[in-house]
Structures are given as structure tokens and as C-alpha cells.
Design a protein around this motif. Structure first.
Motif, PDB file in Angstrom:
ATOM      1  N   UNK A 131       4.252  10.226  -6.807  1.00 55.79           N
ATOM      2  CA  UNK A 131       5.326  10.613  -7.733  1.00 55.79           C
ATOM      3  C   UNK A 131       4.756  10.902  -9.127  1.00 55.79           C
ATOM      4  N   UNK A 132       3.784  10.107  -9.544  1.00 56.48           N
ATOM      5  CA  UNK A 132       3.152  10.349 -10.845  1.00 56.48           C
ATOM      6  C   UNK A 132       2.440  11.678 -10.883  1.00 56.48           C
ATOM      7  N   UNK A 133       1.698  11.995  -9.795  1.00 57.49           N
ATOM      8  CA  UNK A 133       1.000  13.288  -9.744  1.00 57.49           C
ATOM      9  C   UNK A 133       1.977  14.452  -9.753  1.00 57.49           C
ATOM     10  N   UNK A 134       3.058  14.328  -8.987  1.00 55.28           N
ATOM     11  CA  UNK A 134       4.043  15.413  -8.953  1.00 55.28           C
ATOM     12  C   UNK A 134       4.735  15.586 -10.301  1.00 55.28           C
ATOM     13  N   UNK A 135       5.058  14.479 -10.941  1.00 58.37           N
ATOM     14  CA  UNK A 135       5.707  14.566 -12.259  1.00 58.37           C
ATOM     15  C   UNK A 135       4.768  15.200 -13.269  1.00 58.37           C
TER      16      UNK A 135
ATOM     17  N   UNK B 200       0.826  -1.208   0.000  1.00 57.81           N
ATOM     18  CA  UNK B 200       0.000   0.000   0.000  1.00 57.81           C
ATOM     19  C   UNK B 200       0.862   1.260   0.000  1.00 57.81           C
ATOM     20  N   UNK B 201       1.934   1.253   0.806  1.00 61.47           N
ATOM     21  CA  UNK B 201       2.827   2.411   0.830  1.00 61.47           C
ATOM     22  C   UNK B 201       3.518   2.597  -0.520  1.00 61.47           C
ATOM     23  N   UNK B 202       3.914   1.483  -1.147  1.00 63.65           N
ATOM     24  CA  UNK B 202       4.567   1.555  -2.459  1.00 63.65           C
ATOM     25  C   UNK B 202       3.615   2.126  -3.512  1.00 63.65           C
ATOM     26  N   UNK B 203       2.363   1.653  -3.513  1.00 66.46           N
ATOM     27  CA  UNK B 203       1.378   2.170  -4.458  1.00 66.46           C
ATOM     28  C   UNK B 203       1.116   3.653  -4.218  1.00 66.46           C
ATOM     29  N   UNK B 204       1.022   4.056  -2.967  1.00 66.55           N
ATOM     30  CA  UNK B 204       0.782   5.471  -2.653  1.00 66.55           C
ATOM     31  C   UNK B 204       1.967   6.325  -3.100  1.00 66.55           C
ATOM     32  N   UNK B 205       3.179   5.824  -2.889  1.00 63.78           N
ATOM     33  CA  UNK B 205       4.372   6.577  -3.298  1.00 63.78           C
ATOM     34  C   UNK B 205       4.423   6.729  -4.814  1.00 63.78           C
ATOM     35  N   UNK B 206       4.116   5.647  -5.532  1.00 61.41           N
ATOM     36  CA  UNK B 206       4.132   5.705  -7.005  1.00 61.41           C
ATOM     37  C   UNK B 206       3.066   6.682  -7.500  1.00 61.41           C
TER      38      UNK B 206
END
Length: 195
Positions: A63-67, A54-60
């Protein structure tokens, strides 16, 4: 989801289970044998893995939103920079004055026309020669065939009468020779291209 898993989540993660937690844990536990599903160590491992995923999915996702936001924010400046570089590169390739460009264009056009003309003339010459050779070969074949017919006609009467043993009109050697000479003259005239 078992009460053991809920208790581990409260104690280790410090939060209550969500609907997504229930769904993920039920998927993981359905693949396990019954003995492992009741083991506290296995349950702790499942809860830890689920939390990690869950933490990995949230981080990805973050990161996608920020990019994406950075791309949208930087995009106009990058487009302007790329357009400026392209314009400067095109400007650097342009000549200083128009007469130089016109001379280069005329020279290139003349050279290209000359090369195309030479290629066309060469191709025309080769095709014309092949056409003339084919016509000459056809003419020569027809001339040979006509010579054979003429010789057959000149000697045919003599041979036929000699075979039958009858000679209604005396045929002399000079007559046959004259007919053969006429055949030869016609053949030579045809080979020369006059007939």
C-alpha cells in the motif's frame, strides 16, 4: 525452530519455512515456557500469528509503494491545478483599472500618515508636559531652598548676636524686614521663572 513448526507450515500454509520464518518463530518461542513450546495447538497458533503478521507487513508495504507511485504520478497535475486556483484567486482580487488602485493606495497612505502623526504629536505633548513639570518642580525646590538660605542669612546675624548677648552693631527691625522683603521678592521672581 522445531520440526513440529516446520510440519505445520508445510501442511497448513503449503510452503517451506524461510529464513525470516525461522527468525520470527525462534523469537516467539524463546518467550514461551517449555511446556507450551511442545504443544501442537500452541505451535499452530504461533505459525498462524507469524503468517498473519507477515501478510500484514506485506500489505502495508504494498500500500505504501502504491500510494507513493500514485503521488508521484498525480503530483504534476495537482501542482498545476493548485497554481491555477491560486492565480485565479489573485486575479479576482485585482481591480479593474490602475487609477482605482492608486486612489485606494493614496487614501490609505494619507490616513496612515495622519494617524501616525496624531499619535506622535500626542506622545510628544505628553512627554513635553512631563519634562516641563519636572523642570518646574526642580526650579520650585531650588527656589524654596534659596528662600530658606536667604531668610537664614537675614535673621542669622540678629539671632546670633541676641544669643551671645552682644550686639556690636545695632540691628533694627526695619533692616531685618527689608532683608526679608528682598528674600520674598527674589523667591517670587524665581517662582515666576525669571531667575
Amino acid at each position: 525452530m522445531s520440526s513440529l513448526a516446520e510440519q505445520i507450515m508445510r501442511n497448513v500454509l503449503g510452503r517451506a519455512a524461510t529464513a525470516e520464518d525461522y527468525r520470527q518463530l525462534n523469537e516467539m518461542m524463546s518467550a514461551l515456557p517449555a511446556e507450551i513450546a511442545t504443544s501442537p495447538g500452541a505451535m499452530y497458533e504461533l505459525v498462524a500469528r507469524m503468517n498473519f503478521l507477515q501478510q500484514l507487513e506485506a500489505t502495508i508495504a504494498q500500500a505504501g509503494r502504491e500510494a507513493q507511485q500514485k503521488i508521484h504520478y498525480d503530483l504534476p497535475a495537482r501542482i498545476d491545478d493548485a497554481a491555477l486556483k491560486a492565480m485565479l484567486k489573485v486575479r479576482d482580487t485585482l481591480p479593474v483599472d490602475a487609477t482605482h488602485t492608486a486612489r485606494k493606495l493614496y487614501f490609505t497612505t494619507a490616513l496612515g500618515t495622519l494617524v501616525i502623526g496624531m499619535l506622535a504629536c500626542g506622545a510628544g505633548w505628553v512627554l513635553g508636559e512631563n519634562h516641563i513639570k519636572a523642570e518646574r518642580a526642580a526650579t520650585h525646590a531650588a527656589s524654596d531652598r534659596e528662600l530658606g538660605r536667604c531668610v537664614d542669612a537675614a535673621t542669622g546675624g540678629f539671632v546670633t548676636s541676641a544669643r551671645n548677648g552682644t550686639r556690636p552693631v545695632p540691628i533694627r527691625n526695619e533692616t531685618i524686614r527689608n532683608d526679608l522683603m528682598i528674600c520674598g521678592a527674589e523667591y517670587a521672581d524665581r517662582r515666576a521663572g525669571n531667575g
